[in-house]
Scaffold this motif. Sequence first.
Motif, mmCIF file in Angstrom:
data_model
loop_
_atom_site.group_PDB
_atom_site.id
_atom_site.type_symbol
_atom_site.label_atom_id
_atom_site.label_comp_id
_atom_site.label_asym_id
_atom_site.label_seq_id
_atom_site.Cartn_x
_atom_site.Cartn_y
_atom_site.Cartn_z
ATOM 1 N N GLU A 193 0.816 -1.215 0.000
ATOM 2 C CA GLU A 193 0.000 0.000 0.000
ATOM 3 C C GLU A 193 0.848 1.264 0.000
ATOM 4 O O GLU A 193 0.434 2.294 0.538
ATOM 5 C CB GLU A 193 -0.922 0.004 1.240
ATOM 6 N N GLY A 194 2.043 1.194 -0.571
ATOM 7 C CA GLY A 194 2.939 2.335 -0.523
ATOM 8 C C GLY A 194 2.375 3.577 -1.181
ATOM 9 O O GLY A 194 2.481 4.686 -0.650
ATOM 10 N N THR A 195 1.734 3.417 -2.347
ATOM 11 C CA THR A 195 1.181 4.561 -3.061
ATOM 12 C C THR A 195 0.056 5.216 -2.265
ATOM 13 O O THR A 195 -0.006 6.446 -2.146
ATOM 14 C CB THR A 195 0.669 4.126 -4.437
ATOM 15 N N ALA A 196 -0.831 4.383 -1.714
ATOM 16 C CA ALA A 196 -1.947 4.929 -0.938
ATOM 17 C C ALA A 196 -1.469 5.623 0.331
ATOM 18 O O ALA A 196 -2.000 6.662 0.734
ATOM 19 C CB ALA A 196 -2.935 3.813 -0.597
ATOM 20 N N VAL A 197 -0.454 5.065 0.980
ATOM 21 C CA VAL A 197 0.077 5.678 2.197
ATOM 22 C C VAL A 197 0.732 7.018 1.876
ATOM 23 O O VAL A 197 0.568 8.005 2.607
ATOM 24 C CB VAL A 197 1.077 4.724 2.886
ATOM 25 N N ALA A 198 1.472 7.074 0.763
ATOM 26 C CA ALA A 198 2.124 8.336 0.388
ATOM 27 C C ALA A 198 1.108 9.415 0.032
ATOM 28 O O ALA A 198 1.344 10.606 0.265
ATOM 29 C CB ALA A 198 3.073 8.090 -0.781
ATOM 30 N N ARG A 199 -0.029 9.009 -0.514
ATOM 31 C CA ARG A 199 -1.023 9.986 -0.941
ATOM 32 C C ARG A 199 -1.942 10.412 0.198
ATOM 33 O O ARG A 199 -2.304 11.584 0.310
ATOM 34 C CB ARG A 199 -1.848 9.401 -2.093
ATOM 35 N N ARG A 200 -2.347 9.470 1.053
ATOM 36 C CA ARG A 200 -3.361 9.753 2.078
ATOM 37 C C ARG A 200 -2.795 9.843 3.489
ATOM 38 O O ARG A 200 -3.493 10.288 4.404
ATOM 39 C CB ARG A 200 -4.447 8.674 2.042
ATOM 40 N N GLY A 201 -1.582 9.404 3.694
ATOM 41 C CA GLY A 201 -1.018 9.456 5.035
ATOM 42 C C GLY A 201 -1.062 8.096 5.715
ATOM 43 O O GLY A 201 -1.871 7.218 5.373
ATOM 44 N N PHE A 202 -0.190 7.938 6.715
ATOM 45 C CA PHE A 202 -0.060 6.636 7.380
ATOM 46 C C PHE A 202 -1.312 6.275 8.174
ATOM 47 O O PHE A 202 -1.726 5.111 8.214
ATOM 48 C CB PHE A 202 1.159 6.655 8.308
ATOM 49 N N PHE A 203 -1.927 7.235 8.806
ATOM 50 C CA PHE A 203 -3.053 6.952 9.703
ATOM 51 C C PHE A 203 -4.408 7.113 9.011
ATOM 52 O O PHE A 203 -5.430 7.206 9.693
ATOM 53 C CB PHE A 203 -2.991 7.869 10.928
ATOM 54 N N PHE A 204 -4.429 7.118 7.696
ATOM 55 C CA PHE A 204 -5.700 7.196 7.000
ATOM 56 C C PHE A 204 -6.478 5.891 7.223
ATOM 57 O O PHE A 204 -5.946 4.789 7.088
ATOM 58 C CB PHE A 204 -5.480 7.404 5.497
ATOM 59 N N GLY A 205 -7.758 6.032 7.542
ATOM 60 C CA GLY A 205 -8.590 4.855 7.775
ATOM 61 C C GLY A 205 -8.572 4.343 9.201
ATOM 62 O O GLY A 205 -9.212 3.332 9.499
ATOM 63 N N TYR A 206 -7.855 5.015 10.091
ATOM 64 C CA TYR A 206 -7.818 4.606 11.495
ATOM 65 C C TYR A 206 -9.088 5.104 12.190
ATOM 66 O O TYR A 206 -9.105 6.126 12.858
ATOM 67 C CB TYR A 206 -6.569 5.154 12.186
#
Length: 335
Positions: A193-206
């Motif tokens: 999920e590297g692309t999604a983490v870079a775009r939305r942030g590490f804590f997205f979806g928490y």
Amino acid sequence: MAAVGSGGSTAAAGPGTVSAGALEPGTASAGNVKHLVLFLHEAVLVQYVDTLKLAVPSLIYTLQNNLQYVAISNLPAATFQVTYQLKILTTALFSVLMLNRSLSRLQWASLLLLFTGVAIVQAQQAGGGGPRPLDQNPGAGLAAVVASCLSSGFAGVYFEKILKGSSGSVWLRNLQLGLFGTALGLVGLWWAEGTAVARRGFFFGYTPAVWGVVLNQAFGGLLVAVVVKYADNILKGFATSLSIVLSTVASIRLFGFHVDPLFALGAGLVIGAVYLYSLPRGAAKAIASASGSASGPCTHQQPPGQPPPPQLSSHHGDLSTEPFLPKLLTKVKGS
């Protein structure tokens, strides 16, 4: 600076000498934080060979945690909880193979009973026991939970072998495991999920539910340590049985899980197997001797002219057959 050995003890006294007790809880105050950092540097980085030994169980534990999420996503919670008890079977088999540990007949019988119970539950699941979400794949869930049980058994026995093969403290070994586990988890996250983490942030979806799962897992790990320290095997067996019951009740209330006689039979066999396997050796021998004498008292006729055999007092007999002294037996054997 003195070099730290594989067990965390120093080879020679010196200004940088730090004892392994610095990792014990409550010993790291403001005055010895520097010594703690020096100890961790020596034990983790300088003695990197010992640290690398923990890479294998850490990788397997990371894989196991991810497999559990795959399994629980494709199986009902109650079915997963029952099937996951196969880790007792895999741990026992790896203990026999890797640690040359011997199991009693009652333990082997309980393992067979455990396998039978899990097989019955899976047969019920394969037969379409109750409605399930369309996105669940029971075959993938079963494969994931079996792989998780195999990895759990091997990693646990491997970790035990490392602990018994060195004098390093459990706290140091857990720290080494955590370092590798965190690094491997981050690599897997970036790979998937590297692309999604870079775009939305590490804590997205928490969401609050996700934080609840994280806190529950952390609290559960601490609770396991407390149980291992203060409880015996019987209480751990009861706790496992209670977790199966609670998971089943929660599945019925939250997900409309249907309990049929086949599932109840399989779950009952698993609960009984867990309890029997958790019995101490002394209690197991007492049960075996009691079942052997259930057919009636054995009469022995004394030949004429010979005195009767002496009667052994119940307080001075063989401690291994005393069902009420398992903890005393453990202390005697371990001393």
